[in-house]
Motif scaffolding. Sequence first.
Motif, PDB file in Angstrom:
ATOM      1  N   TYR A  14       0.829  -1.204   0.000  1.00  0.00           N
ATOM      2  CA  TYR A  14       0.000   0.000   0.000  1.00  0.00           C
ATOM      3  C   TYR A  14       0.865   1.256   0.000  1.00  0.00           C
ATOM      4  O   TYR A  14       0.556   2.242  -0.674  1.00  0.00           O
ATOM      5  N   PHE A  15       1.948   1.219   0.781  1.00  0.00           N
ATOM      6  CA  PHE A  15       2.841   2.373   0.857  1.00  0.00           C
ATOM      7  C   PHE A  15       3.473   2.653  -0.502  1.00  0.00           C
ATOM      8  O   PHE A  15       3.579   3.816  -0.927  1.00  0.00           O
ATOM      9  N   ALA A  52       0.685  14.908   2.645  1.00  0.00           N
ATOM     10  CA  ALA A  52       0.982  13.561   2.154  1.00  0.00           C
ATOM     11  C   ALA A  52       2.480  13.383   1.921  1.00  0.00           C
ATOM     12  O   ALA A  52       3.062  12.345   2.275  1.00  0.00           O
ATOM     13  N   MET A  53       3.127  14.387   1.335  1.00  0.00           N
ATOM     14  CA  MET A  53       4.565  14.308   1.094  1.00  0.00           C
ATOM     15  C   MET A  53       5.337  14.240   2.407  1.00  0.00           C
ATOM     16  O   MET A  53       6.322  13.492   2.539  1.00  0.00           O
ATOM     17  N   TRP A  54       4.901  15.007   3.391  1.00  0.00           N
ATOM     18  CA  TRP A  54       5.563  14.985   4.700  1.00  0.00           C
ATOM     19  C   TRP A  54       5.455  13.607   5.346  1.00  0.00           C
ATOM     20  O   TRP A  54       6.469  13.062   5.821  1.00  0.00           O
ATOM     21  N   VAL A  55       4.262  13.025   5.379  1.00  0.00           N
ATOM     22  CA  VAL A  55       4.082  11.696   5.973  1.00  0.00           C
ATOM     23  C   VAL A  55       4.947  10.672   5.245  1.00  0.00           C
ATOM     24  O   VAL A  55       5.614   9.831   5.870  1.00  0.00           O
ATOM     25  N   TYR A  56       4.971  10.762   3.921  1.00  0.00           N
ATOM     26  CA  TYR A  56       5.750   9.802   3.134  1.00  0.00           C
ATOM     27  C   TYR A  56       7.239   9.920   3.446  1.00  0.00           C
ATOM     28  O   TYR A  56       7.937   8.920   3.650  1.00  0.00           O
ATOM     29  N   LEU A  57       7.744  11.167   3.493  1.00  0.00           N
ATOM     30  CA  LEU A  57       9.171  11.361   3.760  1.00  0.00           C
ATOM     31  C   LEU A  57       9.533  10.930   5.176  1.00  0.00           C
ATOM     32  O   LEU A  57      10.618  10.364   5.401  1.00  0.00           O
ATOM     33  N   LEU A 123      13.703  -0.426   0.875  1.00  0.00           N
ATOM     34  CA  LEU A 123      13.465  -0.387   2.320  1.00  0.00           C
ATOM     35  C   LEU A 123      12.070  -0.874   2.691  1.00  0.00           C
ATOM     36  O   LEU A 123      11.562  -0.538   3.769  1.00  0.00           O
ATOM     37  N   ARG A 124      11.430  -1.645   1.828  1.00  0.00           N
ATOM     38  CA  ARG A 124      10.020  -1.979   2.027  1.00  0.00           C
ATOM     39  C   ARG A 124       9.783  -2.691   3.357  1.00  0.00           C
ATOM     40  O   ARG A 124       8.781  -2.425   4.043  1.00  0.00           O
ATOM     41  N   HIS A 125      10.682  -3.586   3.736  1.00  0.00           N
ATOM     42  CA  HIS A 125      10.472  -4.301   5.000  1.00  0.00           C
ATOM     43  C   HIS A 125      10.684  -3.376   6.194  1.00  0.00           C
ATOM     44  O   HIS A 125       9.968  -3.486   7.204  1.00  0.00           O
TER      45      HIS A 125
END
Length: 692
Positions: A14-15, A52-57, A123-125
Amino acid sequence: MGLLKRLRPSIHTYFLVGGIGLMVWGVRRPLPPSHLADSGWTALTDTLFALAMWVYLVLLGTALGRWTLRQVGRSWMMPGEGWLWAMPTGLALLGYPVYLLGLLGLLRPPWIATLVLGMTIWLRHDVHTAMQELRQTVRLAWAHVARLPCAARWAWGMMAALSGSSFLLALTPPVAYDALWYHLQAPRLFLEAGRIYPEFNNWPANYAFALNMVYAIPIALGSDRAPQLVHWTFGIALLGIAYRLPRSAAGSLAWIAPAFVLTMPAFLFQLAPQALLDVAAACLEVMTFGGLMRAAEGRSKQWLIAAGIWAGLAVGTKLSSLPVVAAGTIFWIWRGCSTSWIERARGILYFLLPTLALATPWYLKNALWFGAPLFPAGLQSVDPEVRFRNLLFLEYINQGEQQGINRLLFFYWLLTAPDRLDYVTGPLALWFLPLLLLAAPLQGPALDALALSGLRALLWIISPPGIRFLISTFALLGMALAITAGQGWRDPRLPRRLAARWIASSHLMFITVLLLTMGAASVFSQPWRVALGLESPADYLRRKLEGYRGMEYVRDHLRPEDRILLIADARHYYCPSRCYPEADHFTWPRIVWASHFDPEAVLDRLEAMGITHLWIHRGSVKWLLAHDPQGWMRRSYDFLQIEIMPSCAARIYSDEDVEILRLLCRSGADHRGHERDMSQMGSEDSGAGGPP
């Protein structure tokens, strides 16, 4: 059911899907600032994209930090605190691959989006684990606060409300001076060029800029508010670490440490919610000192290696953090956990090698480009104009009279300088030091925190004099206060109990007053209106940014071929294309000095530069004249008023912040003609006699 469970997408899937959508959306957006006149849905979508960009970063940075610290060793941190240390580490490290893209000439939005998605896959895990740890950290923190005494819960409620009001400010368009000069402007310049290059006009763009390269990610994707949210995140991490480090010794009074940091109102309301570097560098400094303190307690060597990583990131983020390396080395020589000097020397290597590895790339480029790794300090040039500009620049950095050993009197300076009353932590530190000594004997962690605080303050004399560069010093002093108050709270001796209760009650009173004043004022200024799209960014900037209305006048009334030179102002971020590129405080004095204060030579040079108009920022002129020990700024500004403005300039715009002049003399020959006409008019008036 087992098959359906195996086919169900994982969290990191999802990420990744969300990241792809975010990158596709961002690549299509123009470089900021954009849509300044829009309100409603357009402004609201800008806010949603920034969030959204902040949460993602933050999640990606936490995953990167978690991976990095895992390479140092396993199971060396206390349970429940890994997220707190990993988040600032990874956020700062995100700037390094972007820096590499810039050196390779690939600093374009599609390449940056590809880099971010590639790191997400790699870095998915760790992303998955970071999300789980975040949920666990929030749950544990909530349960911990619920078990605290009433006064501690009240303090945390006040600090949470203050942080929330600061968060609202981070959602507004950027207005900080240094952000508009180079922290946001430099990444935009590099993005427009598609590469990192030696910037000869905007000198601060060449500083160490690890975090500026992190800001380049959201700027490339169309958001200049996400960098502010990233910097705010470092501020929250600093408060969390300041609480976590003394908690085992201070108990329920550990909240005093972050509360003491908040006695600097500028921390949450001027520094943290803007796209600067000061709070991020301070956070990394506190992490460095925390790692050294835990290593000195006899814990694993991994804390020393991690302290070296954090020190390297701090120095790579801001040159003013360089004294942290010296302070950490001195501290370890004194307090190293081993009595063997060989072991202490090995510990110094554990600390210094990661520091050098992470800090060197940012200073090596300046050594290769300018011959001065600490650019502009140490800059050597055969060009006298460059040497003169460097002289003015270093005077500006040192703020005139604040030089050398006199900086040791900074507590007195804070008490007597009206423009520094928002930095009240200094006087409070002066008042609380006797109570700190009275509340409990100085030993163990309290002694370590106080020693590191003193070392950082003493080494401040070799770094820029801004009080904001001492945030880590105040955080360490707050830890010492928290520990001594916690130890003296139940001490059988009455003086120590009274001292501990006075420390706690005064901090509780101060953060309550701060919420009722600064916190309420920030909310009543209605920053949420621009975040929700109820007003346009331009409306907000007219209220909050000095000179913005003048920028609008330049954009609306000057012809496309006109060029305006900014005098005593360096904020080009909102400046339209008609502004001469990257003029700073020293451009006008340099032109006048190089022309030997000859009006005709100055006008000829302005004509060669294509300058048709001059912009004068009154507030910046006043500040520069007050920090001008050799008088060059005053002489150049007096020259403008006496030699240029009377005969060769006409005021076409003026407000309380700026005035704009149109040059009537386009060259030295025009100036001679105007002088001749004025002299002829004067002679005719003197021979005409009085009225009949």
